[in-house]
Motif scaffolding. Sequence first.
Motif, PDB file in Angstrom:
ATOM      1  N   ALA A   1      50.195 -16.045  -8.300  1.00 17.03           N
ATOM      2  CA  ALA A   1      49.493 -16.338  -9.552  1.00 17.03           C
ATOM      3  C   ALA A   1      48.099 -16.900  -9.301  1.00 17.03           C
ATOM      4  O   ALA A   1      47.218 -16.822 -10.170  1.00 17.03           O
ATOM      5  CB  ALA A   1      50.314 -17.311 -10.391  1.00 17.03           C
ATOM      6  N   ARG A   2      47.871 -17.465  -8.103  1.00 20.14           N
ATOM      7  CA  ARG A   2      46.548 -18.018  -7.785  1.00 20.14           C
ATOM      8  C   ARG A   2      45.461 -16.945  -7.765  1.00 20.14           C
ATOM      9  O   ARG A   2      44.274 -17.263  -7.863  1.00 20.14           O
ATOM     10  CB  ARG A   2      46.577 -18.710  -6.417  1.00 20.14           C
ATOM     11  CG  ARG A   2      47.486 -19.910  -6.327  1.00 20.14           C
ATOM     12  CD  ARG A   2      47.055 -20.835  -5.192  1.00 20.14           C
ATOM     13  NE  ARG A   2      46.826 -20.152  -3.930  1.00 20.14           N
ATOM     14  CZ  ARG A   2      47.753 -19.984  -2.981  1.00 20.14           C
ATOM     15  NH1 ARG A   2      48.991 -20.447  -3.181  1.00 20.14           N
ATOM     16  NH2 ARG A   2      47.467 -19.373  -1.862  1.00 20.14           N
ATOM     17  N   LEU A   3      45.874 -15.687  -7.623  1.00 21.19           N
ATOM     18  CA  LEU A   3      44.887 -14.612  -7.602  1.00 21.19           C
ATOM     19  C   LEU A   3      44.085 -14.564  -8.893  1.00 21.19           C
ATOM     20  O   LEU A   3      42.963 -14.053  -8.920  1.00 21.19           O
ATOM     21  CB  LEU A   3      45.586 -13.258  -7.384  1.00 21.19           C
ATOM     22  CG  LEU A   3      46.214 -13.021  -6.010  1.00 21.19           C
ATOM     23  CD1 LEU A   3      47.073 -11.771  -6.046  1.00 21.19           C
ATOM     24  CD2 LEU A   3      45.128 -12.894  -4.946  1.00 21.19           C
ATOM     25  N   ALA A   4      44.664 -15.083  -9.990  1.00 27.19           N
ATOM     26  CA  ALA A   4      44.000 -15.010 -11.296  1.00 27.19           C
ATOM     27  C   ALA A   4      43.040 -16.165 -11.538  1.00 27.19           C
ATOM     28  O   ALA A   4      42.396 -16.220 -12.596  1.00 27.19           O
ATOM     29  CB  ALA A   4      45.057 -14.973 -12.394  1.00 27.19           C
ATOM     30  N   THR A   5      42.902 -17.077 -10.576  1.00 28.13           N
ATOM     31  CA  THR A   5      42.053 -18.252 -10.779  1.00 28.13           C
ATOM     32  C   THR A   5      40.623 -17.865 -11.139  1.00 28.13           C
ATOM     33  O   THR A   5      39.977 -18.512 -11.984  1.00 28.13           O
ATOM     34  CB  THR A   5      42.047 -19.129  -9.518  1.00 28.13           C
ATOM     35  OG1 THR A   5      43.385 -19.532  -9.223  1.00 28.13           O
ATOM     36  CG2 THR A   5      41.169 -20.358  -9.714  1.00 28.13           C
ATOM     37  N   ASP A   6      40.118 -16.808 -10.521  1.00 28.85           N
ATOM     38  CA  ASP A   6      38.737 -16.379 -10.767  1.00 28.85           C
ATOM     39  C   ASP A   6      38.642 -15.288 -11.827  1.00 28.85           C
ATOM     40  O   ASP A   6      37.630 -14.583 -11.915  1.00 28.85           O
ATOM     41  CB  ASP A   6      38.100 -15.889  -9.462  1.00 28.85           C
ATOM     42  CG  ASP A   6      37.925 -17.015  -8.459  1.00 28.85           C
ATOM     43  OD1 ASP A   6      37.712 -18.163  -8.897  1.00 28.85           O
ATOM     44  OD2 ASP A   6      38.023 -16.755  -7.244  1.00 28.85           O
ATOM     45  N   GLY A   7      39.703 -15.121 -12.606  1.00 30.05           N
ATOM     46  CA  GLY A   7      39.650 -14.159 -13.693  1.00 30.05           C
ATOM     47  C   GLY A   7      40.064 -12.757 -13.286  1.00 30.05           C
ATOM     48  O   GLY A   7      40.478 -12.499 -12.153  1.00 30.05           O
ATOM     49  N   ARG A   8      39.937 -11.855 -14.247  1.00 26.51           N
ATOM     50  CA  ARG A   8      40.326 -10.462 -14.010  1.00 26.51           C
ATOM     51  C   ARG A   8      39.357  -9.799 -13.031  1.00 26.51           C
ATOM     52  O   ARG A   8      38.140  -9.954 -13.156  1.00 26.51           O
ATOM     53  CB  ARG A   8      40.330  -9.703 -15.339  1.00 26.51           C
ATOM     54  CG  ARG A   8      40.766  -8.252 -15.233  1.00 26.51           C
ATOM     55  CD  ARG A   8      40.775  -7.608 -16.600  1.00 26.51           C
ATOM     56  NE  ARG A   8      41.863  -8.134 -17.414  1.00 26.51           N
ATOM     57  CZ  ARG A   8      41.975  -7.911 -18.727  1.00 26.51           C
ATOM     58  NH1 ARG A   8      41.047  -7.227 -19.359  1.00 26.51           N
ATOM     59  NH2 ARG A   8      42.998  -8.402 -19.390  1.00 26.51           N
ATOM     60  N   PRO A   9      39.873  -9.066 -12.047  1.00 25.89           N
ATOM     61  CA  PRO A   9      38.990  -8.432 -11.072  1.00 25.89           C
ATOM     62  C   PRO A   9      38.332  -7.168 -11.617  1.00 25.89           C
ATOM     63  O   PRO A   9      38.716  -6.649 -12.666  1.00 25.89           O
ATOM     64  CB  PRO A   9      39.951  -8.090  -9.927  1.00 25.89           C
ATOM     65  CG  PRO A   9      41.250  -7.832 -10.622  1.00 25.89           C
ATOM     66  CD  PRO A   9      41.296  -8.807 -11.767  1.00 25.89           C
ATOM     67  N   ARG A  10      37.354  -6.681 -10.887  1.00 24.36           N
ATOM     68  CA  ARG A  10      36.746  -5.393 -11.231  1.00 24.36           C
ATOM     69  C   ARG A  10      37.689  -4.252 -10.921  1.00 24.36           C
ATOM     70  O   ARG A  10      37.757  -3.251 -11.646  1.00 24.36           O
ATOM     71  CB  ARG A  10      35.442  -5.219 -10.440  1.00 24.36           C
ATOM     72  CG  ARG A  10      34.743  -3.894 -10.673  1.00 24.36           C
ATOM     73  CD  ARG A  10      33.469  -3.794  -9.863  1.00 24.36           C
ATOM     74  NE  ARG A  10      33.729  -3.894  -8.421  1.00 24.36           N
ATOM     75  CZ  ARG A  10      32.795  -3.744  -7.487  1.00 24.36           C
ATOM     76  NH1 ARG A  10      31.535  -3.524  -7.852  1.00 24.36           N
ATOM     77  NH2 ARG A  10      33.103  -3.853  -6.204  1.00 24.36           N
ATOM     78  N   ALA A  11      38.465  -4.380  -9.813  1.00 22.15           N
ATOM     79  CA  ALA A  11      39.415  -3.344  -9.402  1.00 22.15           C
ATOM     80  C   ALA A  11      40.447  -3.975  -8.487  1.00 22.15           C
ATOM     81  O   ALA A  11      40.221  -5.032  -7.891  1.00 22.15           O
ATOM     82  CB  ALA A  11      38.700  -2.200  -8.687  1.00 22.15           C
TER      83      ALA A  11
END
Length: 392
Positions: free
Chosen positions: A46-56
Amino acid sequence: MYVDESALDDPTRLDSGGVAGLLPQVATAGPQVRHSAVLAAEAGFARLATDGRPRAILVVGVGGAALAADLIAALAGPAGPVPVLGHHTYGLPGWVGVADVVLAVSASGASAEALSAVEEAARRGARVAVVAPPDTPLAQMAALVAAPCVPLPGGRPASTVLWSLAVPLLIAGRALGVLRVADTALEAAAVRLEGIATRCRASSESFVNPAKTLALELGGSLPLVWGTSAVTAVAARGAVDQLAAIARYPALAGGLPHPGHLQIGLLDGPFGARMGSGGAGPSTAGRGGGVTDDLEDFFRDRADDEETPLRLRLILLRDPGAEASEVTRQAEAVIAVAAERGVGVTELRAEGTDPLERLAALLGLFDFTAVYLALALGVDPSQTLSAHDLGR
């Protein structure tokens, strides 16, 4: 080619180890779904979402990892908010950068392709997450670049760990706002896989065991496996992969509308249209989620097949709730054309309300089918060339 039907109902052979020893491993698919979801949460995906939605999102890896990438891309769909792409070679595409997420997956933890991708992703500042067995080069690389890593349980053949590879990707995609995969959908997929394991267990005889029946239909044919939706197209690729990895059996993956427009010509080729008379007619297509076939075809003496040319068999993976109306018309037309050419057809319908559950229904069936086909052909995948010989 000799297909030994008796091997599928012989307790001695079913308990003799070898390829039959994969059956208990294949039957763990349902628990894999639940366990992997827990491991992904504990690893901090879930930490992957800390910086928001990715470009891809880029999913890197080979073998089962490639199918896991296809799976997450199909569930995201073309209307998804960001592209989900698979990458199955060394390094990274030039466009990958700090705005992107790289998910690296390896059943062995030693994939040179995945290792090079993680190293490059960390250098470029992309967010990274890893699925790999603990104490392997890829897990160590994840620790080095401070990437969350789901510890893949070891000791299982790579051909039986798809759900351990794929579910953490689904959890990551959900956290990033790219996928809508509810906990209820994961549980429905697990329950579906457990039901398949019960129906396809070794003690279930061939005439009531859908995987054994399908294995006998495929044996002695050249299967052409077509999906009719994004979900069943992934199932078609997974089926072909499992037949190759476990049964060492060739099959072609396709689908409607593409590449069916190209592959339809195969029905008039040397493996399709019957030249002259004397061949057996087409079998009756299975309907309503079952695997059925013409009785004469099912009970024929396959010893005679040694003198019969290898013939195409069309396996249509239907998805009635998701097929475009034009694709449905094309599928019915293909069935009619196959019948005219004397090509046998088997229809399998994806069962379930959620796309993940429908995908699990088909992939689970082909996992067992590949093992039973290997048993009927006398193939032991551990004794032949494997991916390890290519440095995996």
